[in-house]
Design a protein around this motif. Structure first.
Motif, PDB file in Angstrom:
ATOM      1  N   SER A   1      32.585  37.331  41.517  1.00  0.00           N
ATOM      2  CA  SER A   1      34.041  37.119  42.380  1.00  0.00           C
ATOM      3  C   SER A   1      33.842  37.257  43.674  1.00  0.00           C
ATOM      4  N   LYS A   2      33.132  38.153  44.028  1.00  0.00           N
ATOM      5  CA  LYS A   2      32.551  39.027  45.706  1.00  0.00           C
ATOM      6  C   LYS A   2      32.190  37.666  46.259  1.00  0.00           C
ATOM      7  N   VAL A   3      31.029  37.063  45.474  1.00  0.00           N
ATOM      8  CA  VAL A   3      30.442  35.385  46.312  1.00  0.00           C
ATOM      9  C   VAL A   3      31.393  34.947  46.435  1.00  0.00           C
ATOM     10  N   LEU A   4      32.126  34.939  45.548  1.00  0.00           N
ATOM     11  CA  LEU A   4      32.986  33.066  45.712  1.00  0.00           C
ATOM     12  C   LEU A   4      33.789  33.828  46.940  1.00  0.00           C
ATOM     13  N   GLU A   5      34.089  34.770  47.126  1.00  0.00           N
ATOM     14  CA  GLU A   5      34.827  35.476  48.240  1.00  0.00           C
ATOM     15  C   GLU A   5      34.161  35.758  49.582  1.00  0.00           C
ATOM     16  N   ALA A   6      33.214  35.407  49.856  1.00  0.00           N
ATOM     17  CA  ALA A   6      32.652  35.355  50.688  1.00  0.00           C
ATOM     18  C   ALA A   6      32.221  34.295  51.238  1.00  0.00           C
ATOM     19  N   LEU A   7      31.989  33.140  50.304  1.00  0.00           N
ATOM     20  CA  LEU A   7      31.234  31.968  50.413  1.00  0.00           C
ATOM     21  C   LEU A   7      32.704  31.037  50.885  1.00  0.00           C
ATOM     22  N   SER A   8      30.993  30.100  52.168  1.00  0.00           N
ATOM     23  CA  SER A   8      31.971  29.661  53.010  1.00  0.00           C
ATOM     24  C   SER A   8      32.174  27.979  52.575  1.00  0.00           C
ATOM     25  N   THR A   9      33.801  27.450  53.104  1.00  0.00           N
ATOM     26  CA  THR A   9      34.438  26.686  52.503  1.00  0.00           C
ATOM     27  C   THR A   9      33.588  25.304  52.955  1.00  0.00           C
ATOM     28  N   GLN A  10      33.331  25.425  53.990  1.00  0.00           N
ATOM     29  CA  GLN A  10      31.865  24.382  54.498  1.00  0.00           C
ATOM     30  C   GLN A  10      30.773  24.149  53.485  1.00  0.00           C
ATOM     31  N   ILE A  11      30.580  24.442  52.403  1.00  0.00           N
ATOM     32  CA  ILE A  11      29.252  24.048  51.554  1.00  0.00           C
ATOM     33  C   ILE A  11      29.574  23.012  51.645  1.00  0.00           C
ATOM     34  N   ALA A  12      28.309  21.695  51.313  1.00  0.00           N
ATOM     35  CA  ALA A  12      28.808  20.284  51.085  1.00  0.00           C
ATOM     36  C   ALA A  12      29.259  20.350  49.158  1.00  0.00           C
ATOM     37  N   MET A  13      30.223  19.413  48.618  1.00  0.00           N
ATOM     38  CA  MET A  13      30.738  19.143  47.166  1.00  0.00           C
ATOM     39  C   MET A  13      29.762  19.185  46.096  1.00  0.00           C
ATOM     40  N   LYS A  14      28.840  18.399  46.413  1.00  0.00           N
ATOM     41  CA  LYS A  14      27.644  18.229  45.691  1.00  0.00           C
ATOM     42  C   LYS A  14      27.145  19.515  45.743  1.00  0.00           C
ATOM     43  N   VAL A  15      26.822  20.803  46.513  1.00  0.00           N
ATOM     44  CA  VAL A  15      26.710  21.852  45.562  1.00  0.00           C
ATOM     45  C   VAL A  15      27.965  22.651  44.673  1.00  0.00           C
ATOM     46  N   THR A  16      28.575  22.703  45.414  1.00  0.00           N
ATOM     47  CA  THR A  16      30.272  23.021  45.158  1.00  0.00           C
ATOM     48  C   THR A  16      31.093  22.460  44.114  1.00  0.00           C
ATOM     49  N   SER A  17      30.813  21.564  43.377  1.00  0.00           N
ATOM     50  CA  SER A  17      31.743  20.333  42.888  1.00  0.00           C
ATOM     51  C   SER A  17      31.535  20.886  41.311  1.00  0.00           C
ATOM     52  N   GLY A  18      30.451  21.144  40.427  1.00  0.00           N
ATOM     53  CA  GLY A  18      29.921  21.366  39.743  1.00  0.00           C
ATOM     54  C   GLY A  18      29.963  22.266  38.850  1.00  0.00           C
ATOM     55  N   LEU A  19      29.741  23.116  40.164  1.00  0.00           N
ATOM     56  CA  LEU A  19      29.374  24.399  40.174  1.00  0.00           C
ATOM     57  C   LEU A  19      30.597  26.223  39.988  1.00  0.00           C
ATOM     58  N   VAL A  20      31.621  25.484  40.771  1.00  0.00           N
ATOM     59  CA  VAL A  20      32.672  26.493  41.425  1.00  0.00           C
ATOM     60  C   VAL A  20      33.667  25.780  40.978  1.00  0.00           C
ATOM     61  N   SER A  21      34.096  26.900  39.680  1.00  0.00           N
ATOM     62  CA  SER A  21      35.329  26.573  38.983  1.00  0.00           C
ATOM     63  C   SER A  21      37.267  27.473  39.855  1.00  0.00           C
ATOM     64  N   ASP A  22      36.613  28.119  40.244  1.00  0.00           N
ATOM     65  CA  ASP A  22      37.453  29.527  41.135  1.00  0.00           C
ATOM     66  C   ASP A  22      38.088  29.102  41.868  1.00  0.00           C
ATOM     67  N   GLU A  23      39.357  28.806  41.733  1.00  0.00           N
ATOM     68  CA  GLU A  23      40.567  28.601  41.719  1.00  0.00           C
ATOM     69  C   GLU A  23      41.251  28.833  43.314  1.00  0.00           C
ATOM     70  N   ASN A  24      40.871  30.398  43.430  1.00  0.00           N
ATOM     71  CA  ASN A  24      40.540  30.618  45.120  1.00  0.00           C
ATOM     72  C   ASN A  24      40.488  29.652  45.991  1.00  0.00           C
ATOM     73  N   TYR A  25      38.769  30.248  45.406  1.00  0.00           N
ATOM     74  CA  TYR A  25      37.491  29.235  46.308  1.00  0.00           C
ATOM     75  C   TYR A  25      38.356  27.934  46.753  1.00  0.00           C
ATOM     76  N   TRP A  26      39.121  26.815  46.004  1.00  0.00           N
ATOM     77  CA  TRP A  26      39.033  25.635  46.141  1.00  0.00           C
ATOM     78  C   TRP A  26      41.122  26.160  46.510  1.00  0.00           C
ATOM     79  N   LYS A  27      41.039  26.863  46.930  1.00  0.00           N
ATOM     80  CA  LYS A  27      42.144  27.024  47.818  1.00  0.00           C
ATOM     81  C   LYS A  27      42.081  26.978  48.926  1.00  0.00           C
ATOM     82  N   ARG A  28      41.058  27.859  49.137  1.00  0.00           N
ATOM     83  CA  ARG A  28      40.514  28.308  50.648  1.00  0.00           C
ATOM     84  C   ARG A  28      40.135  27.328  51.704  1.00  0.00           C
ATOM     85  N   CYS A  29      39.370  26.241  50.443  1.00  0.00           N
ATOM     86  CA  CYS A  29      39.428  25.298  51.003  1.00  0.00           C
ATOM     87  C   CYS A  29      40.314  24.403  51.417  1.00  0.00           C
TER      88      CYS A  29
END
Length: 447
Positions: free
Chosen positions: A71-99
């Motif tokens: 959860s701490k990694v997801l809170e600090a993760l940049s919203t500018q990271i390429a989709m090819k990295v986050t699309s299949g890996l990140v499912s946290d709704e709060n991260y995508w809300k920030r995006c």
């Protein structure tokens, strides 16, 4: 007092019980920085989290972390990271809300199944399609995005489609403006081919399209808003091939009779389509006959919207004939057409037979007392109709009395819109009281 009588303090002897007496140990525990505190030393876990976040794009580590660290990694993760990295890996709704919040000022997740991640992928793909210029834009970014978005996209709302860039045509200065008004100020230009993307979106359920250009300003030309014959054929084939599609909206795109016949021919046996919206187009009687054929076929339509077209009495007769046999459709909107009393009566006669329609909108169709007379019979005989909109018609006082008499025998209708119908205050009041009675009775039955 002599020097020998003075007491000389004995030297402090360091021991295990008094480590502070050892000057060497004293230097170890006293900081050179007076503001230094042990509390400012970061924990090793925090250093590791910062390292993971900083190098996430090159080395994404997430699933193997403990939940609290994840959860701490997801809170600090940049919203500018390429989709090819986050699309299949990140499912946290709060991260995508920030995006989403970082890209768009207005974010309504209700239009995207209340999912921030789905909203991000759908709106990102919509933006690529809306800015795609045929024959000019490199398609590879689109294909790459489709691969990443396929499992998350369930609906697309395309508000503009750009035509290919054509060479400027030199016009005769003496030419009249009538040619431009007729859409003849340039050759037909085809738009984005949806046959390219539909097979790559296996979960697509809704498609909303408008063929036109937003905010064209001083670059306005009529051919920017053409829905060409080739556009129609390609779109019809794409919709037919998309067996998961449930909702199809094609509005404000100048769809005429010829084009609606092409669309209908490809929708006759569609296995999942339940909502068809062709509002704000140029469909006339010939196109209405094609839609009647669609309603007579094996389609599964439950909602049909033909608002703001050019359907007259003959087209209404064809639709009415189909409604008399249809056993699936529940909601039909034919407001802002040109039915007249002949067309209105055809629809009402169908309602005497139809046993599934619950919502009917006939507003703004030049309906008068003759239509109200048959509609009164519908109110007595039909037991399933729940909502009826007759607004902006010249029903008149006599028509209002007919409707009132019919409502006295009706127990199913809960809403009836009689605004701007000139039925008279007394009839309108009585009808509203009868509607209130039906709603109260309905509430008692449901409770």
């Amino acid at each position: 007092m002599s020097a020998t009588d003075r007491k000389v303090p004995s030297p402090v002897v360091a021991s295990r019980d008094n480590p502070a007496a050892d000057p060497r140990q004293m230097r170890r525990i006293i900081a050179e920085d007076p503001d230094w505190s042990l509390a400012t030393v970061p924990l090793l876990t925090e250093l590791c989290i910062k390292h993971i976040v900083f190098n996430f794009e090159d080395n994404p580590i997430l699933d193997n972390l403990l939940p609290k660290h994840k959860s701490k990694v997801l809170e600090a993760l940049s919203t500018q990271i390429a989709m090819k990295v986050t699309s299949g890996l990140v499912s946290d709704e709060n991260y995508w809300k920030r995006c989403c919040k970082s890209r768009w000022e207005v974010c309504d997740i209700a239009k995207h199944g209340n999912s921030w991640k789905r909203m991000y992928f759908e709106r990102n793909l919509e933006g690529i399609i809306e800015s795609f210029v045929p024959e000019s834009t490199d398609p590879m970014p689109l294909y790459d995005t489709l691969k990443l978005s396929a499992q998350f996209v369930k609906g697309l709302t395309i508000r503009q489609l750009l035509p290919p860039v054509k060479e400027a045509v030199i016009k005769d200065d003496d030419a009249s403006d009538t040619g431009s008004e007729a859409g003849q100020d340039g050759p037909n230009i085809d738009h984005f081919d949806f046959g390219v993307i539909m097979p790559k979106l296996p979960h697509l359920q809704e498609l909303h399209l408008t063929y036109g250009v937003r905010d064209c300003g001083m670059n306005f030309e009529w051919n920017l808003f053409q829905f060409t014959t080739r556009d129609c054929l390609l779109l019809a084939k794409a919709v037919k091939a998309c067996h998961t599609l449930k909702v199809f909206h094609l509005h404000r795109s100048q769809v005429d009779d010829e084009k609606v016949r092409v669309l209908v021919s490809h929708l006759l046996d569609h296995p999942s389509l339940i909502t068809l919206d062709l509002s704000h187009n140029k469909i006339g009687d010939s196109g209405a006959r094609a839609i009647g054929k669609l309603l007579n076929g094996r389609c599964k339509l439950t909602i049909l919207n033909l608002c703001d077209n050019k359907i007259r009495s003959n087209g209404a007769a064809a639709i009415g004939h189909a409604l008399g046999k249809n056993t699936i459709l529940k909601n039909i909107n034919i407001r802002l057409n040109r039915l007249g009393d002949d067309g209105g009566q055809a629809i009402c006669r169908a309602l005497l037979k139809n046993e599934t329609l619950t919502h009917v909108h006939l507003g703004g169709n030049d309906l008068g007392e003759p239509t109200a007379a048959i509609l009164a019979q519908v109110l007595v005989a039909n037991k399933v109709l729940v909502e009826l909109n007759l607004s902006c018609n010249k029903i008149g006082p006599d028509g209002g009395k007919s409707l009132q008499e019919g409502m006295e025998e009706n127990s199913s209708i809960l809403l009836m819109d009689l605004r701007l119908t000139e039925v008279g205050q007394e009839s309108e009041y009585c009808i509203n009281q009868l509607l209130k009675r039906n709603r109260e009775e309905k509430h008692k039955q449901s409770s």
